[in-house]
Motif scaffolding. Sequence first.
Motif, mmCIF file in Angstrom:
data_model
loop_
_atom_site.group_PDB
_atom_site.id
_atom_site.type_symbol
_atom_site.label_atom_id
_atom_site.label_comp_id
_atom_site.label_asym_id
_atom_site.label_seq_id
_atom_site.Cartn_x
_atom_site.Cartn_y
_atom_site.Cartn_z
ATOM 1 N N THR A 1 -3.821 11.558 -3.459
ATOM 2 C CA THR A 1 -3.569 10.486 -4.215
ATOM 3 C C THR A 1 -3.426 11.065 -5.705
ATOM 4 O OG1 THR A 1 -5.941 10.212 -4.405
ATOM 5 C CG2 THR A 1 -4.585 8.747 -2.754
ATOM 6 N N ARG A 2 -4.069 12.065 -6.100
ATOM 7 C CA ARG A 2 -3.799 12.651 -7.487
ATOM 8 C C ARG A 2 -2.554 13.317 -7.799
ATOM 9 N NH1 ARG A 2 -8.465 16.967 -6.798
ATOM 10 N NH2 ARG A 2 -7.134 17.120 -4.893
ATOM 11 N N VAL A 3 -1.874 13.738 -6.874
ATOM 12 C CA VAL A 3 -0.561 13.903 -7.070
ATOM 13 C C VAL A 3 0.383 12.992 -7.179
ATOM 14 C CG1 VAL A 3 1.470 15.325 -5.922
ATOM 15 C CG2 VAL A 3 -0.734 16.375 -5.737
ATOM 16 N N ALA B 1 4.754 9.106 -13.994
ATOM 17 C CA ALA B 1 6.004 9.455 -14.934
ATOM 18 C C ALA B 1 7.137 8.358 -14.740
ATOM 19 C CB ALA B 1 6.533 10.825 -14.078
ATOM 20 N N PHE B 2 7.220 7.388 -13.897
ATOM 21 C CA PHE B 2 8.184 6.386 -13.825
ATOM 22 C C PHE B 2 7.481 4.848 -14.188
ATOM 23 C CE2 PHE B 2 9.701 10.092 -11.671
ATOM 24 C CZ PHE B 2 10.825 10.144 -12.027
ATOM 25 N N GLY B 3 6.139 4.912 -14.550
ATOM 26 C CA GLY B 3 5.841 3.520 -14.954
ATOM 27 C C GLY B 3 5.595 2.860 -13.818
ATOM 28 N N VAL B 4 5.287 3.171 -12.436
ATOM 29 C CA VAL B 4 5.177 2.692 -11.251
ATOM 30 C C VAL B 4 3.606 2.159 -10.971
ATOM 31 C CG1 VAL B 4 5.359 2.489 -8.674
ATOM 32 C CG2 VAL B 4 7.333 3.253 -10.382
ATOM 33 N N SER B 5 3.114 1.162 -10.918
ATOM 34 C CA SER B 5 1.709 0.881 -10.323
ATOM 35 C C SER B 5 1.664 0.710 -8.998
ATOM 36 C CB SER B 5 1.078 -0.378 -11.083
ATOM 37 O OG SER B 5 0.077 -0.537 -10.925
ATOM 38 N N ALA B 6 0.893 1.300 -8.077
ATOM 39 C CA ALA B 6 0.876 1.214 -6.752
ATOM 40 C C ALA B 6 -0.461 1.007 -6.236
ATOM 41 C CB ALA B 6 1.855 2.224 -6.085
ATOM 42 N N ARG B 7 -1.007 0.454 -5.307
ATOM 43 C CA ARG B 7 -2.222 0.555 -4.578
ATOM 44 C C ARG B 7 -2.126 1.952 -3.695
ATOM 45 N NH1 ARG B 7 -0.238 -4.739 -4.674
ATOM 46 N NH2 ARG B 7 -1.765 -6.121 -5.775
ATOM 47 N N LEU B 8 -2.897 3.008 -4.250
ATOM 48 C CA LEU B 8 -2.827 4.045 -3.373
ATOM 49 C C LEU B 8 -3.879 4.262 -2.545
ATOM 50 C CD1 LEU B 8 -2.028 6.619 -6.362
ATOM 51 C CD2 LEU B 8 -0.579 6.287 -4.213
ATOM 52 N N ARG B 9 -3.506 4.884 -1.228
ATOM 53 C CA ARG B 9 -4.642 5.180 -0.208
ATOM 54 C C ARG B 9 -4.453 6.682 0.372
ATOM 55 N NH1 ARG B 9 -5.429 0.425 3.864
ATOM 56 N NH2 ARG B 9 -5.293 -1.432 2.603
ATOM 57 N N VAL C 1 0.980 -1.116 0.052
ATOM 58 C CA VAL C 1 -0.068 -0.009 -0.073
ATOM 59 C C VAL C 1 1.012 1.281 -0.100
ATOM 60 C CG1 VAL C 1 -1.783 1.384 1.328
ATOM 61 C CG2 VAL C 1 -1.967 -1.050 1.299
ATOM 62 N N VAL C 2 0.660 2.231 -0.697
ATOM 63 C CA VAL C 2 0.970 3.753 -0.686
ATOM 64 C C VAL C 2 0.266 4.793 -0.124
ATOM 65 C CG1 VAL C 2 2.429 5.359 -1.998
ATOM 66 C CG2 VAL C 2 2.879 2.936 -2.543
ATOM 67 N N CYS C 3 0.586 5.241 0.906
ATOM 68 C CA CYS C 3 -0.326 6.102 1.567
ATOM 69 C C CYS C 3 0.259 7.488 0.944
ATOM 70 C CB CYS C 3 -0.263 5.969 3.114
ATOM 71 S SG CYS C 3 -0.966 4.618 3.844
#
Length: 335
Positions: A90-92, A99-107, A84-86
């Motif tokens: 989340t828009r920013v 920009a770096f092609g990273v897929s993450a589960r944002l909260r 999880v990435v807090c």
Amino acid sequence: KQRRARGPEIWMTCATPPEDANSDPARDPTEARLEDDSRQEAGSSRLFRVDPGLAPGLYVVSTPIGNLRDITLRALDILASADVVCAEDTRVAHKLLNAFGVSARLRPYHDHNGAQARPALLNELLTGARIALMSDAGTPLISDPGYKFVREAAQQGTHVFAIPGASAPLTALASSGLPTDRFTFAGFPPPKSSARKRFLSEMKTSQGTLIFFEGPSRLAASLADMAEVFGPRAAAVARELTKKFEETRRATLPELAAHYAEAGPPRGEIVILVGPPTAPEQTDEAALDAAILAADESRPLKEIAAEIAERLGLKRRDVYERALELRETGDAEEA
């Protein structure tokens, strides 16, 4: 690893793991895009690596303060590997990760939802989750809502890892030309002048460089109050750090206050730096003694000390102890 020259710049891409050795290492890393739940794209060259063995814990990840190229490779690794990435917004965060092609589960995690969001996040950490905490820009917890999350995670025994990177206060200090051996970051001053002056007076005797954040609309007023409290100290105003129109203006506090009062509010995020007091500015012992001896002896000593300490910008305890010495000396002479 490979280095590739592009004009005056040198940029680095991280080669793919051994099983992807047939990929094109010269491919622009910003073209990498992760399409599936594994968060990896086979056969691509990219700036980060997904680490399935990332240790459980809370990762405090620094992000760029303006220039995307200031992201660190380790930060990308953590953001790509965390469960999880807090994010403060989340828009920013989504723009940065894309920009770096990273897929993450944002909260979302911010001032307004922190109290409600923390219990669930802390429970996930107890069960072995890898959670990354990032701010909109810079190092989390620096004028940012993450402090309570980190404190409670540490209190429950969770490992907390700081992933260093960009920080506006340190970036501004490094380019300010002011002393760097001792400094205090004081965040945003109060918005109202009277409260701001009291706030600034508490730091008047600090012997290091003072660092503040401020908004464009209050910059001139804050500088004027600083000039009144601190006097004509050397100072700097840094704005738009690491961006195209980065600027650091260096002058005395009165000069900076006059400039921005005339020029109007500048654009961008702003850091104010105030140098330490010069030797003539520091109150000497003779001036302190004169103030103490001139005070009405019928008044309580603590009251006298408090008044003089505020007027001269000294510590109350130091003034009280000196007043006590002078009173005891006077009593001994009379005896």
